[in-house]
Design an enzyme around this catalytic site. Sequence first.
Site, PDB file in Angstrom:
ATOM      1  N   HIS A   1      21.879 -24.835 -63.899  1.00 14.37           N
ATOM      2  CA  HIS A   1      22.773 -23.798 -63.402  1.00 14.37           C
ATOM      3  C   HIS A   1      22.011 -22.808 -62.513  1.00 14.37           C
ATOM      4  CE1 HIS A   1      20.672 -22.670 -66.953  1.00 14.37           C
ATOM      5  NE2 HIS A   1      21.267 -21.502 -67.158  1.00 14.37           N
TER       6      HIS A   1
ATOM      7  N   ASN B   1      13.848 -10.900 -68.339  1.00 10.82           N
ATOM      8  CA  ASN B   1      13.702 -12.150 -69.101  1.00 10.82           C
ATOM      9  C   ASN B   1      12.610 -13.005 -68.446  1.00 10.82           C
ATOM     10  OD1 ASN B   1      14.057 -14.926 -69.807  1.00 10.82           O
ATOM     11  ND2 ASN B   1      16.091 -14.436 -70.609  1.00 10.82           N
TER      12      ASN B   1
ATOM     13  N   ASP C   1      22.932 -13.459 -63.950  1.00 13.69           N
ATOM     14  CA  ASP C   1      23.613 -13.319 -65.235  1.00 13.69           C
ATOM     15  C   ASP C   1      24.085 -14.709 -65.637  1.00 13.69           C
ATOM     16  OD1 ASP C   1      24.388 -11.187 -67.231  1.00 13.69           O
ATOM     17  OD2 ASP C   1      26.239 -12.343 -67.075  1.00 13.69           O
TER      18      ASP C   1
ATOM     19  N   LYS D   1      14.055 -29.382 -64.749  1.00 11.39           N
ATOM     20  CA  LYS D   1      15.130 -28.472 -65.141  1.00 11.39           C
ATOM     21  C   LYS D   1      15.676 -27.742 -63.913  1.00 11.39           C
ATOM     22  CE  LYS D   1      16.515 -24.479 -67.812  1.00 11.39           C
ATOM     23  NZ  LYS D   1      16.168 -23.318 -68.644  1.00 11.39           N
TER      24      LYS D   1
HETATM   25  P1  ITT Z   1      18.259 -10.042 -67.929  1.00  7.57           P
HETATM   26  O1  ITT Z   1      19.634  -9.449 -68.107  1.00  7.57           O
HETATM   27  O2  ITT Z   1      17.177  -9.025 -67.996  1.00  7.57           O
HETATM   28  O3  ITT Z   1      18.155 -10.943 -66.749  1.00  7.57           O
HETATM   29  P2  ITT Z   1      18.988 -11.524 -70.308  1.00  7.57           P
HETATM   30  O4  ITT Z   1      18.282 -12.552 -71.135  1.00  7.57           O
HETATM   31  O5  ITT Z   1      19.611 -10.357 -71.043  1.00  7.57           O
HETATM   32  O6  ITT Z   1      17.957 -10.999 -69.200  1.00  7.57           O
HETATM   33  P3  ITT Z   1      21.614 -12.443 -69.527  1.00  7.57           P
HETATM   34  O7  ITT Z   1      22.310 -11.199 -69.926  1.00  7.57           O
HETATM   35  O8  ITT Z   1      21.999 -13.101 -68.230  1.00  7.57           O
HETATM   36  O9  ITT Z   1      20.046 -12.234 -69.411  1.00  7.57           O
HETATM   37  O10 ITT Z   1      21.747 -13.491 -70.700  1.00  7.57           O
HETATM   38  C1  ITT Z   1      21.537 -14.831 -70.471  1.00  7.57           C
HETATM   39  C2  ITT Z   1      21.338 -15.525 -71.803  1.00  7.57           C
HETATM   40  O11 ITT Z   1      21.937 -16.824 -71.736  1.00  7.57           O
HETATM   41  C3  ITT Z   1      19.864 -15.761 -72.062  1.00  7.57           C
HETATM   42  O12 ITT Z   1      19.275 -14.676 -72.740  1.00  7.57           O
HETATM   43  C4  ITT Z   1      19.909 -17.047 -72.888  1.00  7.57           C
HETATM   44  O13 ITT Z   1      20.251 -16.762 -74.212  1.00  7.57           O
HETATM   45  C5  ITT Z   1      21.077 -17.790 -72.263  1.00  7.57           C
HETATM   46  N1  ITT Z   1      20.607 -18.656 -71.162  1.00  7.57           N
HETATM   47  C6  ITT Z   1      20.884 -18.482 -69.841  1.00  7.57           C
HETATM   48  N2  ITT Z   1      20.256 -19.415 -69.099  1.00  7.57           N
HETATM   49  C7  ITT Z   1      19.577 -20.181 -69.967  1.00  7.57           C
HETATM   50  C8  ITT Z   1      18.719 -21.279 -69.816  1.00  7.57           C
HETATM   51  O14 ITT Z   1      18.411 -21.745 -68.625  1.00  7.57           O
HETATM   52  N3  ITT Z   1      18.192 -21.817 -70.914  1.00  7.57           N
HETATM   53  C9  ITT Z   1      18.461 -21.330 -72.136  1.00  7.57           C
HETATM   54  N4  ITT Z   1      19.239 -20.279 -72.382  1.00  7.57           N
HETATM   55  C10 ITT Z   1      19.806 -19.697 -71.300  1.00  7.57           C
END
Ligand code: ITT
Length: 202
Positions: free
Chosen positions: A181, A10, A70, A176
Amino acid sequence: MDRIVFATGNQGKMREIREILGDLGMEVCSMKEAGISIDIEENGQTYEENAMIKARAVAAQVQALVLADDSGLEVDYLGGEPGIYSARYLGEDTSYRIKNADLIKRLEGVPDEKRTARFVCAIGAVLPDGRELTTRAAIEGRIGYEERGAGGFGYDPIFYVPEMGKSTAELTEEEKNLVSHRGKALRLMKEELRKYENIDRK
Ligand code: ITT
């Protein structure tokens, strides 16, 4: 230890992570930059489990300190949805325009005080000697009535932080990272890592 490999695909996360870990004086690279392209099945039941699944999968491919994130958005009115399924909500490839509009729609008519939500982040680490660590943090906020701001990524435009009077997409990256978090969980991880080894070169 002179290199951190971050097990994420991501790019929005990666931008924030580079900034937050910038003071460690270590090279921080994404798994792509480390030449690792693997498909990781995130089948854990908690943020911590999923973070460790990602960190372990990459640690099996590289000799380095491996970290993973995560995270997710928990909306109280929706019983904590989408939570650990935030990336997969309405489908992994669905645009956030659509995901955000859907959440706003599901909260139609719901008053301010019941729109409470939080972003949660767990960071998992596998040290080069195999030791494992996790940290977790959250930021409290509310789901807005419309998308606001162009910064951040994902659900940021609908995540409103009352104390700041802005959505997290309206904050600068620095702002931010100070309250988010991810910023908090990564700073906790830095403290944990410092206890294990003096990785801070500054
Ligand atoms: P990786 O597993 O490759 O790290 P991912 O996007 O699939 O990427 P996650 O499974 O941890 O990661 O999903 C986290 C989701 O939560 C992310 O895709 C966003 O939709 C949301 N999210 C988490 N942190 C966020 C943030 O700071 N701002 C906005 N959305 C967030």
